[in-house]
Design a protein around this motif. Structure first.
Motif, mmCIF file in Angstrom:
data_model
loop_
_atom_site.group_PDB
_atom_site.id
_atom_site.type_symbol
_atom_site.label_atom_id
_atom_site.label_comp_id
_atom_site.label_asym_id
_atom_site.label_seq_id
_atom_site.Cartn_x
_atom_site.Cartn_y
_atom_site.Cartn_z
ATOM 1 N N ALA A 118 -15.805 -32.998 -24.661
ATOM 2 C CA ALA A 118 -14.548 -32.234 -24.707
ATOM 3 C C ALA A 118 -14.353 -31.455 -23.409
ATOM 4 N N SER A 119 -15.427 -30.856 -22.926
ATOM 5 C CA SER A 119 -15.320 -30.049 -21.720
ATOM 6 C C SER A 119 -15.028 -30.904 -20.487
ATOM 7 N N ASP B 93 -13.654 -33.825 -20.487
ATOM 8 C CA ASP B 93 -12.269 -34.294 -20.660
ATOM 9 C C ASP B 93 -11.281 -33.256 -20.145
ATOM 10 N N GLY B 94 -11.524 -32.011 -20.518
ATOM 11 C CA GLY B 94 -10.635 -30.921 -20.072
ATOM 12 C C GLY B 94 -10.613 -30.834 -18.552
ATOM 13 N N SER C 256 -8.673 -33.819 -17.081
ATOM 14 C CA SER C 256 -7.222 -33.759 -17.255
ATOM 15 C C SER C 256 -6.598 -32.654 -16.400
ATOM 16 N N VAL D 117 -9.529 -40.604 -21.219
ATOM 17 C CA VAL D 117 -8.863 -39.470 -20.558
ATOM 18 C C VAL D 117 -8.784 -39.732 -19.055
ATOM 19 N N LEU E 33 -7.691 -29.616 -31.375
ATOM 20 C CA LEU E 33 -8.343 -30.656 -30.560
ATOM 21 C C LEU E 33 -7.501 -31.930 -30.497
ATOM 22 N N PHE F 140 -4.556 -32.423 -27.863
ATOM 23 C CA PHE F 140 -4.804 -32.942 -26.511
ATOM 24 C C PHE F 140 -4.209 -34.339 -26.350
ATOM 25 N N ASP G 236 -2.480 -31.348 -22.418
ATOM 26 C CA ASP G 236 -3.363 -30.183 -22.342
ATOM 27 C C ASP G 236 -2.557 -28.923 -22.698
ATOM 28 N N PHE H 82 -5.858 -26.234 -27.202
ATOM 29 C CA PHE H 82 -6.961 -27.165 -26.951
ATOM 30 C C PHE H 82 -8.054 -26.466 -26.147
ATOM 31 N N LYS H 83 -7.598 -25.707 -25.121
ATOM 32 C CA LYS H 83 -8.589 -25.011 -24.280
ATOM 33 C C LYS H 83 -9.436 -24.063 -25.118
ATOM 34 N N GLU I 198 -11.779 -26.089 -27.190
ATOM 35 C CA GLU I 198 -12.773 -26.707 -26.302
ATOM 36 C C GLU I 198 -13.880 -25.704 -25.955
ATOM 37 N N TYR J 14 -15.958 -24.832 -28.960
ATOM 38 C CA TYR J 14 -16.847 -25.949 -29.265
ATOM 39 C C TYR J 14 -18.054 -25.934 -28.323
ATOM 40 N N LEU J 15 -17.753 -25.687 -27.045
ATOM 41 C CA LEU J 15 -18.809 -25.650 -26.027
ATOM 42 C C LEU J 15 -19.810 -24.545 -26.354
#
Lengths: 415, 242
Positions: free
Chosen positions: A291-292, A294-295, A298, A321, B21, B24, B28, B32-33, B36, B39-40
């Protein structure tokens, strides 16, 4: 005289009583003993099995044997195995012909002790006996025999593996020597030529390159291959004065990659351009890493992305992505079931062994090239063995040459 | 808070994070951020406690307290890796790395030799041992497997240039590979769909009246955000054009 007689009777009585108490449990005077019953440590094992042997054909084909064992820890007799005579012929012992010679007309039982009474220390005594039954009626029983289980240092049964390994090691040293003196040929690998194109594009666009080494640990072969490719990519990036970003899943891989990238910048003559944060840690959780990254992809819209290494379910999440950002994507992994996703979302994909070969192809490093040559030798061995072995086994089976079939199959037995 | 309140809160968080999520897929956005980064952080926190309670506590601390000082050897080797962060003593980490590489090679080489060489050869020629009782179809099947193995290996043979007949054999190998990849692709996609169904099922549960329509409200809020953001973006562009 009467006293002497009484004393003799008493002595005879005690001797008889002693002999009776020394007899194995359950044995009755009317049951004959199984002749030739022996128990030894199972050869070439880790020390958790016994090998029992005795001549077959003593009581007829319909005889059922029961094997019992006893240890100091377990106490009493434990029912260990039950089988018909025909099911335990000596030739069924899973050892190759060079390590085991089955005698005709002999029964042999490999008794796994650990599964029955738990793990025992090497050198432990185990008492065993066998009993023969017909129609569930005891017809014979062996004397109880004591044997010691021992772990073996040398696995003679794996001799074929050792020989192959020795040949490979010798071939490797020969290849290293040859590669250093004369160099070795490696065919062109499609996909690697695109690396220059990708780095050139990112330089022209002034956008970064993402190099994703996957989620493998440093002991993973594809990750090791990936670090070699990273070294060559980083060298070119440094030479073109482009930017590279390497997001990491594993801190150990990151440490190695840092050294690799730093060395590449040095070799390219651009140590001033190297920064410690080119390699950075993201997460040690698979999907939060995906996820990170991907962020980042993008948002930063890199011009080129490399996915090289060990990938699992995050492969498509990352590649998809990257594809939507319009970056040139070059992927490579040896995880076969993730390759289809790279095929669909990336411009170039290195399949399995091509990833290993890529590092050698790019660097021309004698050690890597030699390793690749030895792998080729291994493939040649497999191809020839499959072709020749297949023909021999097919002919042997068709002509009923069982020995030939068994010898060929045993030669390629894996452990 | 009562148990019901916790369940409702859980449904809102679950539905919210899932939709954030998934957002996305459109583009973006701050939701989502947020998801994200959460989640991290959660992922890192989770693994930290796993390492602490599954490795350090039972395999280092407890044996040490029990007087087993041998665990200090692997523990110190592991800790040596951390010296990478201190340049002056970073050379110590080489001991840990060397051990890992040596251990890894020792573990891998015999296993690979067995699985990649011996098992491969034995598995391919084994069916021919039943030649006397094989049907025509079985023989054809065994031959295809053997031919496929040889052709695919040829594709990965780097010591000769792939030209002429070698290229033809190699191309046959590619066809075999593509058939496998197609099957693997279908298999994995099916597995992924089952994960997607799981998320949809969760969203459906959160959409119930008992959860105060969490899914619908969060979806509507996200849609409203995108509409307003899009409208404001267009308005901003129009003002810039003037």
């Amino acid at each position: 005289m009467a006293k002497t007689k009484t004393l003799a009777v008493l002595i005879a009585f005690f001797l008889a009583a002693g002999a009776a108490s020394a007899a194995p449990a359950g044995k009755t005077a009317s049951v004959p003993a199984i002749a030739g019953f022996t128990a030894d440590d199972m050869p070439y094992d880790a020390g958790n099995a016994l090998l029992l042997r005795w001549p077959d054909g003593q009581y007829g084909a319909d005889t059922v044997y029961r094997v019992f064992l006893s240890t100091a820890a377990a106490g009493g007799w434990v029912h260990a195995d039950e089988f018909k005579a025909a099911d335990r012929e000596a030739k069924a012992i899973p050892l190759p012909f060079w390590a085991w010679e089955p005698l005709p007309g002999e029964l042999a039982v490999k008794l796994e002790i650990g599964a029955l009474v738990g793990e025992l220390k090497s050198g432990s005594d185990v008492k065993v006996k066998a009993a023969a039954y017909r129609n569930d009626k005891l017809i014979a029983e062996s004397l109880a025999v004591t044997a010691q289980i021992r772990g073996n240092w040398f696995r003679l049964d794996r001799l074929n593996n050792l020989i192959l390994l020795t040949v490979i090691v010798i071939a490797f040293f020969w290849a290293v020597s040859h590669a250093k003196r004369k160099g070795l040929f490696i065919r062109r690998i499609a996909g690697l030529d695109a690396i220059d194109e990708a780095i050139g594009r990112s330089t022209e666009m002034g956008k970064p390159i993402f190099y994703v080494p996957g989620i493998g640990q440093m002991s993973t072969i594809s990750t090791i291959a990936s670090t070699f490719i990273l070294g060559e990519v980083a060298k070119k990036v440094a030479a073109y004065d482009s930017q590279i970003k390497v997001p990491h899943y594993d801190p150990v891989v990151m440490t190695v990659a840092k050294e690799v990238v730093k060395q590449s910048y040095l070799e390219a003559g651009r140590p001033d351009s190297y920064r410690e944060d080119l390699n950075f840690f993201v997460s040690h959780d698979q999907f939060s890493y995906a996820a990170s990254v991907d962020g980042m992809i993008s948002r930063e819209k890199p011009a080129a992305i490399f996915f090289m290494g060990y990938f699992m379910a995050e492969s498509l999440l990352l590649a998809e992505v990257g594809s939507t950002t319009g970056a040139i994507q070059i992927a490579g992994t040896d995880v076969e079931h993730q390759l289809p996703f790279f095929f669909t979302a990336c411009d170039y994909t290195l399949i399995g062994e091509e990833l290993y070969a890529a590092g050698a192809y790019l660097s021309k490093e004698p050690m890597l090239v030699s390793a690749l040559k030895v792998q080729d030798l291994g493939k040649l061995v497999v191809m020839v063995s499959v072709a020749v072995g297949g023909v021999l086994v097919a002919v042997g089976a068709k002509m009923n040459w069982d020995n030939l079939v068994q010898v060929v199959l045993t030669l390629f037995k894996a452990y | 808070m009562t148990e019901t309140t916790w369940i409702i809160a859980g449904a809102w968080i679950s539905a919210g994070l899932t939709i954030f999520l998934f957002s996305f897929l459109y583009k973006d956005n701050p939701f989502f951020k947020m998801a994200e980064h959460l989640y991290l952080g959660a992922g890192m926190g989770w693994w930290f406690q796993v390492y602490l309670y599954s490795i350090w506590k039972p395999k280092v601390f407890e044996p040490l307290l029990g007087g087993d000082f041998f665990v200090l050897i692997p523990a110190l080797l592991g800790l040596s890796l951390v010296t990478q962060f201190i340049p002056k003593i970073s050379w110590i980490s080489r001991y840990g790395f060397t051990f890992m590489m040596g251990y890894g090679a020792g573990m891998e080489i015999p296993a690979k030799l067995s699985t990649d060489f011996m098992s491969q050869i034995a598995g391919t020629i084994m069916p021919f041992s039943l030649m006397a009782s094989m049907s025509g179809f079985d023989i054809l099947n065994a031959l295809i497997v053997a031919a496929g193995t040889i052709c695919v290996l040829f594709y990965f043979f780097f010591s000769v240039e792939h030209k002429g007949s070698v290229k033809k054999i190699s191309n046959v190998g590619i066809y075999f590979l593509m058939i496998y990849f197609g099957a693997a692709f279908g298999n994995t996609v099916m597995a992924r769909f089952s994960l997607l169904y799981g998320r949809f099922d969760d969203l459906n549960t959160s959409a119930a009246a008992s959860n105060f329509y969490a899914t619908q409200i969060i979806l509507a809020a996200i849609a409203a955000y995108f509409l307003i953001h899009s409208f404001m973006g267009k308005k901003g562009q129009a003002e810039e054009a003037h």
